[in-house]
Design an enzyme around this catalytic site. Structure first.
Site, PDB file in Angstrom:
ATOM      1  N   CYS A 236      41.439  41.083  45.701  1.00 29.51           N
ATOM      2  CA  CYS A 236      40.563  40.628  46.809  1.00 29.51           C
ATOM      3  C   CYS A 236      40.444  38.680  46.661  1.00 29.51           C
ATOM      4  O   CYS A 236      41.051  38.175  48.504  1.00 29.51           O
ATOM      5  CB  CYS A 236      39.101  40.698  45.983  1.00 29.51           C
ATOM      6  SG  CYS A 236      39.320  42.709  45.624  1.00 29.51           S
ATOM      7  N   ILE A 237      40.024  37.760  45.512  1.00 27.33           N
ATOM      8  CA  ILE A 237      39.532  37.043  45.667  1.00 27.33           C
ATOM      9  C   ILE A 237      40.321  35.758  46.520  1.00 27.33           C
ATOM     10  O   ILE A 237      40.636  34.946  47.439  1.00 27.33           O
ATOM     11  CB  ILE A 237      39.456  36.389  44.792  1.00 27.33           C
ATOM     12  CG1 ILE A 237      37.903  37.489  44.071  1.00 27.33           C
ATOM     13  CG2 ILE A 237      38.419  34.917  44.928  1.00 27.33           C
ATOM     14  CD1 ILE A 237      36.641  37.181  44.803  1.00 27.33           C
TER      15      ILE A 237
END
Length: 436
Positions: A273-274
């Site tokens: 995600c990040i």
């Protein structure tokens, strides 16, 4: 958002097809089975299918074999690579990767190619939910036209929703069942069906006004984390230059009962995600003539952290009159965060690449990743080494990248010549420990 329920909410969803049985799809499938909903899992990986159905085991560390076995033996879980069986289910959930290409632009290939495979088998009354993180507009601009081209009318005889995944692998405090679920529908009727779909297994379903709202909600959640990780990583560099322990600073700041939330520095950013999601918004915002400066700046800071760590390793070795070239370096922890076996976008891998480029002999140890996994961009023909007195003594430096609880840090401290600690594991001052 308050909904006035119509007859649509009464539609029964007795079977769910989940496409993509990875870190998102597999726990979702098991949660549905545990709620007595029939699930057909779809995946192109024959090894996953065989592991689940034949061996009745899990291939993900934080999902137990017992949970998989119980679901299979219950008779409600089937797994297949035959996408024509989409016609057998009431609901379809897409849990597919949405990576970036080399230019940091969205790559929806996994989603669009899968849609082409399953479209011929859609039937009236089904609901399709996209859970993959993406830019606002994907559901309406990419998926909706494909479905309508099959002759369906969205909101009348086919239903379309977006509901972002919020899995946090390895976090024992939150499960698929207990994490609140955001749901946005292409129409009001779609939203009602979407809420019905997820209310079967989720403790709290949070309806929002549109699919775009749901898509942007997921991006905001992860951009918030990315920006704050970038901030604390930059603060780490400043503190290091000032001779101040950033971990002590964070602990002190954390005593404030309001207005502050602790984020922790590390060797970079990682996970599914990040490092990826913020750039979906950066790309889409350009369509509206907006430059997302906070996102891009956090990306610059977090992306350069592995290089900063390597320089700390070089300086630490120089102080011991040792060159990085030819040195034996053990990277401790291959996963992107503690206590999981997920190596996607792991900063540990980037550290290994940089060490190899500079001529170091690279090794790694990770109790959850026994062999270096198949990755699209990286390859090391390595197995995880056992941490013994002898193996640690052979290393010129131990680079602590992922702070698994499984590691015996006192033993590592006792038998290592030099430790570069990127996670703040070693409190206080030790002659052969360098904080990075």
């Amino acid at each position: 958002m308050r909904l006035e329920w119509s007859k649509c909410s009464k539609i029964d969803i007795n079977s769910v097809g989940i496409i993509g049985l990875g870190y998102v799809g597999l726990p979702l499938a098991l949660t549905y089975v545990e709620a007595d909903v029939k699930v057909i899992g779809f995946d192109i990986d024959d090894d996953k299918i065989r592991t689940l159905l034949t061996h009745k085991k899990s291939y993900i560390k934080h999902i137990s074999d017992e949970r998989v076995q119980a679901s299979v033996e219950k008779g409600l879980l089937d797994v297949t690579g035959d996408f024509s069986r989409i016609s057998e289910v009431d609901a379809i959930v897409l849990c597919l990767p949405t990576p970036l290409n080399q230019y940091r632009e969205p790559n929806l290939t996994f989603v669009t190619s899968t849609m082409e495979r399953i479209l011929p088998f859609f039937k009236k009354g089904q609901v399709l939910s996209l859970e993959s993180t993406t830019y606002p507009g994907t559901t309406e601009e990419v998926l909706k036209p494909k479905i309508e081209a099959q002759g369906f009318t969205i909101g009348e005889d086919f239903y379309l929703v977006y509901s972002p995944e919020r899995e946090d692998p390895g976090n024992p405090e939150f499960t698929t069942h207990t994490i609140p679920k955001i749901v946005g529908g292409s129409t009001e009727a779609c939203l009602e069906i979407g809420v019905t779909l997820y209310e079967k297994i989720i403790k709290e379903v949070v309806p929002v006004s549109s699919t775009g709202t749901a898509e942007l909600t997921k991006l905001l959640e992860n951009i918030y984390r990315a920006v704050n990780i970038g901030l604390v990583n930059e603060m780490k560099i400043v503190a290091d230059k000032m001779g101040i322990d950033i971990w002590e600073v964070i602990n002190a700041a954390s005593t404030k009962p309001f207005g502050y939330k602790a984020f922790y520095p590390g060797p970079g950013w990682g996970g599914h995600c990040i490092p990826i999601d913020p750039f979906y918004l950066t790309w889409k915002a350009k369509e509206y003539g907006i430059n997302t400066r906070f996102i891009e700046l956090s990306g610059e800071v977090n992306t350069m952290m592995p290089q900063w760590v390597i320089h700390k390793v070089m300086d630490a070795l120089n102080d011991k009159e040792k060159s990085l070239k030819g040195a034996n370096i053990l990277v401790l922890g291959l996963a992107y965060k503690k206590n999981v076996d997920d190596t996607r976008e792991s900063p540990s891998v980037m550290l290994m690449e940089l060490l190899r480029e500079k001529g170091a002999n690279v090794f790694y140890s990770d109790p959850f990743v026994k062999t270096f996994p198949k990755m699209r961009e990286h390859f090391f023909d390595l197995d995880s080494i056992e941490l013994t007195e002898g193996s640690l003594n052979r290393m010129d430096c131990v680079l602590l990248s992922t702070d698994h609880d499984h590691f015996d840090y006192e033993f590592i401290l006792q038998h290592s010549k030099l430790i570069v600690d990127t996670r703040g594991v070693y409190k206080g001052h030790y002659q052969h420990v360098v904080k990075a």
